[in-house]
Design a protein around this motif. Structure first.
Motif, short mmCIF file in Angstrom:
data_model
loop_
_atom_site.label_atom_id
_atom_site.label_comp_id
_atom_site.label_asym_id
_atom_site.label_seq_id
_atom_site.Cartn_x
_atom_site.Cartn_y
_atom_site.Cartn_z
N UNK A 120 0.84 -1.21 0.00
CA UNK A 120 0.00 0.00 0.00
C UNK A 120 0.87 1.25 0.00
N UNK A 121 1.91 1.25 0.82
CA UNK A 121 2.82 2.40 0.86
C UNK A 121 3.52 2.58 -0.48
N UNK A 122 3.99 1.48 -1.07
CA UNK A 122 4.66 1.54 -2.36
C UNK A 122 3.73 2.11 -3.42
N UNK A 123 2.48 1.66 -3.42
CA UNK A 123 1.52 2.17 -4.38
C UNK A 123 1.18 3.64 -4.16
N UNK A 124 1.08 4.05 -2.91
CA UNK A 124 0.73 5.43 -2.60
C UNK A 124 1.87 6.40 -2.94
#
Length: 88
Positions: free
Chosen positions: A17-21
């Motif tokens: 999720x962090x990587x995508x955000x």
């Protein structure tokens, strides 16, 4: 043991999720017959999954080829033992 696996799974989901955000910019790919625009994070995760699958497939094929080679060798030695004279 289940708790540890669940925590590790949640850690990887949070990292995804962090990587995508943090990588929400669109990246354009021109494959010749189709043009795609995907978020950079999704492209990174897709490349990671494809590499993981190809690496696993390569390892599996290598191990299965070695096992079948050893199985054939053992079957050949067992066949020699059956055809050789017992008293000689």
């Amino acid at each position: 043991m289940r708790l540890i696996v669940t925590l590790i799974l949640l850690l990887f989901i949070a990292a995804g999720i962090v990587l995508g955000a943090l990588n929400a910019d669109l990246v354009a790919y021109d494959l010749g017959f189709v043009r795609l625009s995907v978020p950079k994070g999704a492209a990174l995760l897709l490349a990671l999954v494809i590499g993981w699958l190809l690496g696993g497939l390569t390892a599996w094929l290598g191990v299965s080829a070695r096992q079948s080679r050893l199985r054939r060798k053992a079957a050949g030695q067992a066949g020699k033992a059956k055809t050789s004279p017992a008293g000689a």
